[in-house]
Enzyme design. Structure first.
Site, PDB file in Angstrom:
ATOM      1  N   CYS A 146       0.678  -1.212  -0.160  1.00 10.89           N
ATOM      2  CA  CYS A 146      -0.154  -0.086   0.052  1.00 10.89           C
ATOM      3  C   CYS A 146       0.855   1.167   0.127  1.00 10.89           C
ATOM      4  O   CYS A 146       0.476   2.227   0.004  1.00 10.89           O
ATOM      5  CB  CYS A 146      -0.801   0.070   1.298  1.00 10.89           C
ATOM      6  SG  CYS A 146      -0.225  -0.366   2.782  1.00 10.89           S
ATOM      7  N   CYS A 173      -1.064  -4.129   8.157  1.00 11.70           N
ATOM      8  CA  CYS A 173      -0.686  -2.887   9.061  1.00 11.70           C
ATOM      9  C   CYS A 173      -0.159  -3.640  10.332  1.00 11.70           C
ATOM     10  O   CYS A 173       0.635  -3.043  10.874  1.00 11.70           O
ATOM     11  CB  CYS A 173      -2.125  -2.184   9.264  1.00 11.70           C
ATOM     12  SG  CYS A 173      -2.660  -1.526   7.752  1.00 11.70           S
TER      13      CYS A 173
END
Lengths: 139, 234
Positions: free
Chosen positions: A37, A107
């Site tokens: 990302c 994440c």
């Protein structure tokens, strides 16, 4: 996709945002990125060399809400722990605490990587080869 | 130059029962439409996996097959043929959209070969161990981080109604630099296409690794270029 309340809380009130002196020997810096990302995360720790306790932890993350929440939570968790205890934190613990959906698991992986990288940097600076140190103490 | 795959799985045509490979949209013997074939997007066009494609030939073949598969042609056909004309058309469209665009084509081929790239990577709980942490070079991360700091500073200053000409200049300089880096990545990707297309198995493997790394780098750079452009234009 809705963020959990805990993610929103960390996102709105991130804990321990900031910077420590990178040059200090007491400070370990971990800079990691998620190419999926394009997120980048910097996590820093200040370690008491006597006790090996992480006395201060700071982070700065450029990324989505989950990445910010994961790193914020990570700094909360590692503060007050010894270096070895901090290494025991797994990304799955973060996933659970923040109720991260599958698409945001990377994440939490990033946060775990950041902890490891920061501790690794601190160890390198202090040339902590734990085993060698332990041996030195023993003699 | 279109090359036909010769290592296909033979299946029997539903209409004439003669065996043909599983990659074809029409039976080579009786010319009847076939159910969506089981091969990859390249084989839909009768191509071997390749990165350098003749785009004009691809487009030509796309139009030719689109016309042949068009549902209007099957209005009076059997029900299964009508269904296949829709399903085959959908497959053909997906295949064409993916192959005609260079980055999508590269990502598609690498995924086909088992690489973890894009948003699928590292999202599995068990995927952590497989991830190679050294994929993004440290100096690029440093640069990305620094530039993000500058961007944030500039946005904050804007909010307060200030404009810092020095910051503006350094952002413009950064944008030019990242534009250059982006086009270098694209050039490197193109040269790896050539290497992969012409290489043997070992050479291809090395090229694949390089291309995965280049695509990762590219994602960072294009995010940065987008953010800098937004901030400068705000």
């Amino acid at each position: 996709m809705a963020y959990s309340d805990k993610v929103i809380d960390h996102y709105n009130n991130p804990r321990n945002v900031g910077q420590l002196d990178k040059a200090s020997t007491e400070v370990g810096t971990g800079l990691v990125g998620a190419p999926e990302c394009g997120d980048v995360m910097r996590l820093q720790i200040r370690v008491n060399s006597e006790t090996q306790v992480i006395e201060e932890a700071k982070f700065k993350t450029f990324g989505c809400g989950s990445a910010i929440a994961s790193s914020s939570l990570a700094t909360e968790w590692i503060k007050g722990r010894t270096v070895e205890d901090a290494l025991a934190i797994k990304n799955t613990d973060i996933v659970k605490e923040l109720s991260l959906p599958p698409v945001k698991i990377h994440c939490s992986v990033l946060a775990e990587d950041a902890i490891r990288a920061a501790i690794g940097d601190w160890k390198k600076k202090n040339s902590v080869a734990e085993t060698a140190n332990a041996a030195a103490v023993a003699h | 130059m279109l090359k036909v795959i010769d290592s296909a799985v033979p299946v029997a045509c539903w209409s004439c029962s003669i065996g043909h490979n599983d990659f074809t949209l029409f039976c080579p013997h009786c010319s009847k439409i076939q159910p969506p074939p089981g091969g990859d997007y390249f084989s839909v066009f009768g191509l071997e996996p390749r990165l350098n494609l003749d785009l004009a030939a691809l487009e030509h073949e796309f139009h030719r097959l689109s016309r042949k598969l068009h549902p209007d042609r099957f209005a009076r056909a059997q029900e299964n043929e009508r269904e296949w004309s829709l399903a085959d058309t959908a497959l053909l469209n997906d295949a064409y959209r993916t192959l005609k665009e260079p980055l999508r084509r590269t990502e598609y081929l690498l995924k086909l070969l088992g690489a973890e790239i894009g948003s699928d990577a590292g999202t599995e709980q068990g995927g952590h161990d497989k991830k190679d942490l050294s994929r993004v070079p440290a100096d690029l991360l440093e640069e990305v981080f620094e530039l993000n700091m500058q961007l944030e500073e500039m946005r904050m200053a804007r909010k307060l109604g200030e404009t810092d000409p020095e910051l503006q200049v350094s952002l413009e300089r950064a944008k030019r630099k990242f534009d250059v880096l982006l086009s270098e990545v694209d050039q490197d990707l193109r040269s790896q296409w050539q290497v992969w297309d012409e290489g043997d198995a070992a050479v291809r493997k090395t090229a694949q690794k390089l291309m995965v790394a280049l695509l990762d780098r590219r994602r960072y750079l294009s995010n940065l270029v987008r953010d800098v452009t937004e901030t400068l234009g705000a």
